[in-house]
Design a protein around this motif. Structure first.
Motif, PDB file in Angstrom:
ATOM      1  N   LYS A 172      14.497  64.306  94.736  1.00  3.57           N
ATOM      2  CA  LYS A 172      15.545  64.760  93.812  1.00  3.57           C
ATOM      3  C   LYS A 172      16.656  65.494  94.574  1.00  3.57           C
ATOM      4  O   LYS A 172      17.840  65.314  94.306  1.00  3.57           O
ATOM      5  CB  LYS A 172      14.942  65.668  92.742  1.00  3.57           C
ATOM      6  CG  LYS A 172      14.146  64.937  91.680  1.00  3.57           C
ATOM      7  CD  LYS A 172      13.681  65.893  90.602  1.00  3.57           C
ATOM      8  CE  LYS A 172      12.941  65.125  89.503  1.00  3.57           C
ATOM      9  NZ  LYS A 172      13.830  64.187  88.794  1.00  3.57           N
ATOM     10  N   GLU A 225      18.754  63.005  96.463  1.00  3.28           N
ATOM     11  CA  GLU A 225      19.641  62.266  95.565  1.00  3.28           C
ATOM     12  C   GLU A 225      20.807  63.144  95.104  1.00  3.28           C
ATOM     13  O   GLU A 225      21.927  62.644  94.918  1.00  3.28           O
ATOM     14  CB  GLU A 225      18.839  61.769  94.367  1.00  3.28           C
ATOM     15  CG  GLU A 225      17.852  60.656  94.720  1.00  3.28           C
ATOM     16  CD  GLU A 225      16.986  60.263  93.531  1.00  3.28           C
ATOM     17  OE1 GLU A 225      16.993  61.026  92.536  1.00  3.28           O
ATOM     18  OE2 GLU A 225      16.308  59.217  93.588  1.00  3.28           O
ATOM     19  N   GLU A 261      20.530  57.591 103.087  1.00  2.00           N
ATOM     20  CA  GLU A 261      20.045  56.558 102.172  1.00  2.00           C
ATOM     21  C   GLU A 261      18.687  56.011 102.626  1.00  2.00           C
ATOM     22  O   GLU A 261      17.813  55.716 101.806  1.00  2.00           O
ATOM     23  CB  GLU A 261      21.071  55.423 102.104  1.00  2.00           C
ATOM     24  CG  GLU A 261      22.391  55.846 101.449  1.00  2.00           C
ATOM     25  CD  GLU A 261      23.430  54.736 101.512  1.00  2.00           C
ATOM     26  OE1 GLU A 261      23.118  53.691 102.145  1.00  2.00           O
ATOM     27  OE2 GLU A 261      24.517  54.910 100.934  1.00  2.00           O
ATOM     28  N   ILE A 300      16.019  58.429 101.513  1.00  4.15           N
ATOM     29  CA  ILE A 300      15.744  58.315 100.070  1.00  4.15           C
ATOM     30  C   ILE A 300      14.859  57.101  99.804  1.00  4.15           C
ATOM     31  O   ILE A 300      13.881  57.179  99.034  1.00  4.15           O
ATOM     32  CB  ILE A 300      17.064  58.244  99.292  1.00  4.15           C
ATOM     33  CG1 ILE A 300      17.819  59.588  99.409  1.00  4.15           C
ATOM     34  CG2 ILE A 300      16.826  57.899  97.845  1.00  4.15           C
ATOM     35  CD1 ILE A 300      19.188  59.564  98.788  1.00  4.15           C
TER      36      ILE A 300
END
Length: 734
Positions: A524, A527, A540, A543
């Motif tokens: 979270k 992001e 990225e 993630i």
């Protein structure tokens, strides 16, 4: 204005105990900032000593709070021409270097990095408010005093001279001869220079401090404000003094003891100077140490701030008391607040008119009375004659020249060896009467020449001004648009910097969650940080990796739960239940009594995912399944209490296994009421807040509810022992 003395009490470190804390901070009046330090008498701990300072900061004080309250208000005075001096004083291991330099994190920056940041920010504001008429430049000098020798930290240690750099006095100030000065345009330049210089500083480990400073470090920041031909120079000095040491406690070796002796001597001379100033002595022993010569308390002008660093522990009792006594006397020293004078630029003189054929040379005048031209005999001088001059004096009146006459020298003759012949007499050189006398310049003629030259220069300047093009005036509308564009650019730059700081904060939180094994929370945070760093491929990838890991964990858990349910089903296809029995007094663990025969069987660890499988830290038998679908576990070999009796877990479906105690714990946790959660045994305020934060983070994905004690054990920061204590604290009749 007297020296401003503030005290800062460092927090306890990892191996130090809170019970050994003896130093505390208090306020003289309710509702006012703390300004008193209290410490017990080492001879009688029932009696306390109190020391009052301009400010006192306890263990919870942050670096930003100290800088904002003590240093930031004096940046305006620095740009008004006042010198500012800040130095940290205290025993070794009390946090002086941490106060001045700080740590690696942004929130842990010390006084020096924040001081430079404030100077650059204030300089940009001065330039903007003056409309560009004032320019501000910053330069740095950084040196250390090691074994009473001065070494430049901005130079390589290989270039150091064994004797160090000398000190000199100039305009009432002590300067270091040969000290380098580097121009520093922004924080990036300062960061590079400062890190490189700190690597050159002398540090070593002792028993009390793993990174002990073995020298006094002085950073001088020179701020130069230029307005046309005027210069205003002011200096901010940040001094990190080495701490006094007791060699019996530090267990120093031979080299460390030499350094310790030099440090203790300089600090002792500093205390002597403070005592002499307090007594009003005419002689203050500044020159007995190079550190006191540079610091010059009481002789310097400007603003002086002394930060006293204290350790709160009993092991520093006598050293802390000595530091408090010296600092309480230092606050009585008066410092004059005198602004530095404005200096005018000295432009280099043009040498173009002093060469070639344009030089107007004045012809030489013949010297009638020059030395050795006319030597008259002593008998020829009369009583009224004046002595001859060996130089010529210019005047407006012409002086008649006397013709030179040749006079033979008389007197005793010096005979040569073996001969009696006399040497011939020396004749005087005749005056050059053939040269024409130089024309005389009168006062009126000189003034006429000066006026003619001035009029020619003014005429040339007027011609240049007339030929120069007149710049077109900027209209008010264009000026307003330019101002609006400038404000928009500044706002966008500030917003970009704030957004970057916010993104860095999310990245830091994600890293912390990831280190604690909280992959969902870390995902979270990553992001939330992604919009602040668009196009970051590395972020990225992180993630995607976290999402894959969380997805794999969920699939593994579902597969494990399905396998356990399949194994727990009997051959008849339905679950056999057993009525809930009256719960006896719980034992210190969640272990169940085994009902299987005492035969030796291979032991397998059971992973608890829900209340049916949860049993604290148990070891289950591999073949312990009965016909009624209940598991009987063998407890670990632990010390048994006579007062407690073992109790039996009954595993059936979820409703049968949810006992009143378990229901009470789960209801309290899922209520999200911090008061009910803190009421559980073994749960404090911090654990309750962490549990609520975890439930909030899991609310979107998993509903934010804890359905079993096994799931509660998996919450970060809880564990089997914590849940076990919670279970024991619940009354039987609940």
């Amino acid at each position: 204005m007297s020296v401003r003395v503030v005290a800062r009490i460092r927090p306890t470190l990892g191996k130090e105990l809170e019970k050994d804390t003896i130093v505390r901070a208090e306020a003289s009046e309710d509702g006012k900032p703390m300004n008193i330090v209290r410490i017990p008498n080492p001879r009688n701990e029932a009696e306390e000593f109190s020391f009052a300072f301009n400010g006192v900061y306890d263990q919870s004080t942050s670096q930003e709070e100290l800088f904002t309250n003590e240093v930031s208000p004096h940046l305006k005075a620095l740009f008004q021409g006042l010198d500012v001096t800040i130095f940290a004083y205290g025993v070794t291991g009390t946090g002086k270097t941490h106060t001045m330099r700080g740590g690696l994190k942004l929130s842990e920056r010390g006084v020096i990095p924040r001081l430079l940041s404030g100077i650059y920010r204030r300089g940009r504001k001065v330039v903007k408010d003056s409309g560009g008429e004032i320019s501000v430049s910053v330069s740095l000098s950084y040196y250390e005093i090691y074994n009473d020798k001065v070494f430049d930290l901005l130079e390589s240690p290989d270039k150091r001279l064994p004797a160090g750099l000398p000190l000199r006095e100039k305009d009432g100030k002590t300067i270091v001869v040969g000290l380098s000065e580097r121009e520093c345009n922004d924080l990036k330049d300062f960061e590079g220079l400062y890190i490189e210089a700190n690597n050159n500083r002398s540090t070593a480990g002792t028993k009390l401090n793993a990174q002990s400073s073995r020298s006094h470090a002085i950073l001088m920041v020179k701020v130069i404000q230029t307005t046309g031909d005027e210069l205003r120079i002011s200096t901010a000095s940040a001094i990190d003094l080495a701490g006094s040491e007791d060699n019996r406690r530090t267990e120093n070796g031979k080299e460390r003891m030499v350094e310790s002796a030099s440090i203790n001597k300089s600090l002792f001379v500093l205390s002597q100077c403070i005592d002499a100033i307090g007594r009003g002595d005419k002689r203050v022993p500044y020159r007995e140490s190079k550190m006191t010569r540079i610091l010059s308390l009481g002789q310097n002008s400007g603003i002086t701030i002394m930060v006293l660093n204290l350790a709160p522990l009993r092991s520093y009792h006598l050293d802390t008391l000595s530091s408090l006594n010296v600092s309480s006397r230092a606050k009585r020293i008066e410092v004059r607040e005198i602004e530095n004078e404005v200096v005018f630029k000295q432009h280099p003189k043009s040498m173009s008119n002093l060469s070639g054929s344009t030089i107007n040379r004045q012809p030489l005048r013949p010297l009638a009375n020059a030395h050795n031209t006319n030597i008259a005999p002593a008998a020829a001088t009369t009583k009224g004659d004046k002595p001859m001059k060996a130089f010529s004096v210019y005047s407006d009146r012409t002086k008649p020249t006397k013709p030179a006459t040749t006079v033979a020298r008389t007197g005793s003759k010096r005979l040569s060896d073996g001969t009696s012949a006399a040497r011939p007499s020396r004749t005087a050189r005749p005056a050059l009467s053939s040269r024409a006398p130089a024309p005389e310049l009168s006062t009126a003629k000189i003034e006429e020449m000066v006026e003619r030259k001035v009029s020619e220069i003014l005429a040339s300047r007027a011609a240049q001004t007339a030929s120069a093009p007149i710049p077109a005036a900027v209209s008010d509308e264009v000026q307003r648009r330019l101002d609006a564009l400038e404000r928009k650019i500044e706002e966008s730059n500030g917003a970009a910097e704030d957004a970057r700081n916010e993104g860095l904060r999310f990245l830091l939180m994600a890293k912390q969650h990831k280190e604690h094994g909280q992959d969902s929370s870390a995902l979270k945070m990553y992001e939330m940080a992604l919009p602040y760093f668009p196009g970051q491929v590395k972020l990225e990838r992180k993630i995607e990796a976290l999402r894959s890991r969380i997805r794999a964990k969920k699939e593994e858990e579902q597969h494990h739960v399905a396998a356990q349910k399949h194994q727990s089903l009997p051959t008849g296809g339905h679950l056999a239940t057993r009525p809930i029995q009256q719960l006896p007094t719980p034992v210190p663990s969640f272990e169940a009594v085994s009902e299987a025969p005492a035969s030796k069987k291979r032991k397998v660890k059971v992973h608890a995912d829900n209340d049916d499988d949860f049993s604290g830290s148990v070891v289950a038998d591999e073949d312990s399944y009965d016909d009624d679908d209940s598991l009987s576990h063998k407890p670990l070999k632990t010390r048994k209490s006579k007062a407690s009796k073992p109790f039996v877990f009954t595993f059936g479906d979820e409703a049968a296994a949810l006992t009143p105690r378990k229901r009470f714990i789960l209801d309290a946790v899922n209520s999200r009421d911090i008061g009910q959660i803190k009421g559980l045994n073994g749960i404090g305020a911090k654990k309750a807040r962490d549990l609520l934060e975890f439930l909030d983070l899991q609310a979107e994905e998993e509903g934010g509810r804890i359905e079993s004690l096994g799931q509660l054990v998996g919450v970060p920061g809880m564990g089997g022992k914590t849940v076990e204590r919670m279970y024991e604290g619940v009354a039987v009749g609940v």
